[in-house]
Design a protein around this motif. Structure first.
Motif, mmCIF file in Angstrom:
data_model
loop_
_atom_site.group_PDB
_atom_site.id
_atom_site.type_symbol
_atom_site.label_atom_id
_atom_site.label_comp_id
_atom_site.label_asym_id
_atom_site.label_seq_id
_atom_site.Cartn_x
_atom_site.Cartn_y
_atom_site.Cartn_z
ATOM 1 N N HIS A 1 31.762 41.032 46.829
ATOM 2 C CA HIS A 1 30.449 40.674 47.403
ATOM 3 C C HIS A 1 30.210 39.204 47.072
ATOM 4 O O HIS A 1 30.158 38.836 45.897
ATOM 5 N N GLU B 1 26.814 38.689 39.047
ATOM 6 C CA GLU B 1 25.567 38.596 39.814
ATOM 7 C C GLU B 1 24.516 39.518 39.199
ATOM 8 O O GLU B 1 23.323 39.227 39.241
ATOM 9 N N SER C 1 27.196 38.041 51.387
ATOM 10 C CA SER C 1 25.774 38.343 51.195
ATOM 11 C C SER C 1 24.972 37.748 52.336
ATOM 12 O O SER C 1 25.095 36.562 52.631
ATOM 13 N N HIS D 1 28.500 35.399 47.135
ATOM 14 C CA HIS D 1 27.529 34.301 47.268
ATOM 15 C C HIS D 1 28.304 33.039 46.922
ATOM 16 O O HIS D 1 29.146 33.062 46.013
ATOM 17 N N ARG E 1 29.268 49.136 41.770
ATOM 18 C CA ARG E 1 29.320 47.681 41.909
ATOM 19 C C ARG E 1 28.982 47.080 40.557
ATOM 20 O O ARG E 1 27.992 47.472 39.928
#
Ligand code: KMH
Ligand code: ZN
Length: 286
Positions: free
Chosen positions: A59, A240, A94, A61, A236
């Motif tokens: 995931h 983050e 994201s 960013h 997950r």
């Protein structure tokens, strides 16, 4: 939906655990977490390490040259290309970005052509900020994932977000990938609490046939992970979501969080899902 996309196969998730790593996020800075990957090289290195210890989805960013969160589309496209070149991970961009990002920039993330994306199903207080996801924006974003064949992961920060997920599916039909796959994001100050009772309630409210993972923020990390494994869900983890590995001990890198999730998955007799199986599970084109 893109006719070339497969329908996800939920059965794979009964015998294996999908582990997603969220290595960076948009909030923490290097000063709070020296091990936070902020350059493309660091992200790629972390992604490779995390794949080696059991992650199947990343995931993503990204940060700019000054390590500030950005949704710059060229940088996003380069990041997708670099992760594809160097790993087999499912690349999930994201679309949440940072609380300061505009809706247009968040929609444009999909143009970087990731395999998958996050899609938050409602507004939530986010510490002292507001993470804004009004219905018209959520609807537009979902429609665009359907047009482009990008598999959404529905981010659910609160029980009300599950009502919005039902509304999306009722009004617009199934997602790319064929089956809703969700992530319960628990323990955000302003969202649902990160405990087992709330997790069980949330899972019971999901659409029939949906698959799900769970993410515990900060100190909710361990209880949510344990509850998710016990309830047959997926996981997950990553920097983050938490910067502490244990009480008084900072995370040394994303891989150790993935390694711990993998150990737990093995203990529960649902070992980490391979990247190839993750593509079939989620309905991502090979
Ligand atoms: N950074 C948060 C405001 C997502 O990636 O889709 C939103 C977030 C959710 O992290
Ligand atoms: Zn995120």
């Amino acid at each position: 939906m893109d006719a070339g996309r497969a329908d996800g196969d939920a059965r794979i998730g009964k015998s294996a655990t999908l582990i997603t790593v969220a290595p960076t996020g948009a909030e923490a800075g290097r000063e709070a977490a020296p091990a936070l990957p902020v350059t493309l090289d660091e992200l790629v290195t972390t992604a490779k390490e995390c794949q080696a210890v059991g992650a199947a989805v990343v995931h993503v960013h990204i940060r700019d040259d000054r390590a500030r969160p950005t949704l710059d589309r060229w940088r996003l496209a380069d990041t997708v290309a670099a992760l594809r070149e160097t790993t087999d991970l499912v690349v999930q961009l994201s679309t949440g970005g940072a609380v300061t990002d505009s809706f247009e920039d968040r929609l444009a993330v999909l143009e970087a052509a990731p395999d998958a994306c996050s899609l938050t199903c409602g507004t939530v207080n986010f510490g002292d900020e507001v993470f804004a996801n009004p219905w018209p924006f959520v609807r537009r974003l979902y429609e665009r994932t359907q047009q482009l064949g990008v598999v959404p992961e529905f981010e659910l920060f609160d029980l009300g977000h599950i009502a919005t997920l039902h509304r999306l599916l009722d009004e617009l039909g199934p997602p790319a990938g064929g089956r809703p796959h969700c992530d319960l994001v628990m323990g955000v100050p302003g969202g649902m609490p990160g405990d087992a009772a709330t997790l069980v309630q949330a899972v019971a409210a999901l659409p029939a046939g949906a698959t799900w993972s769970a993410t515990g923020i900060g100190r909710a990390s361990l209880p949510v992970m344990l509850a998710a494994v016990a309830a047959g869900g997926h996981l997950r983890v990553g920097m983050e979501d938490t910067l502490s590995y244990a009480r008084g001990r900072a995370v040394s890198g994303n891989a150790e969080l993935v390694e711990r999730a993998s150990q737990l998955a093995r203990l529960a007799q649902r070992p980490p899902m391979s990247t190839a199986d993750a593509r079939v599970f989620l309905g991502v084109k090979a």
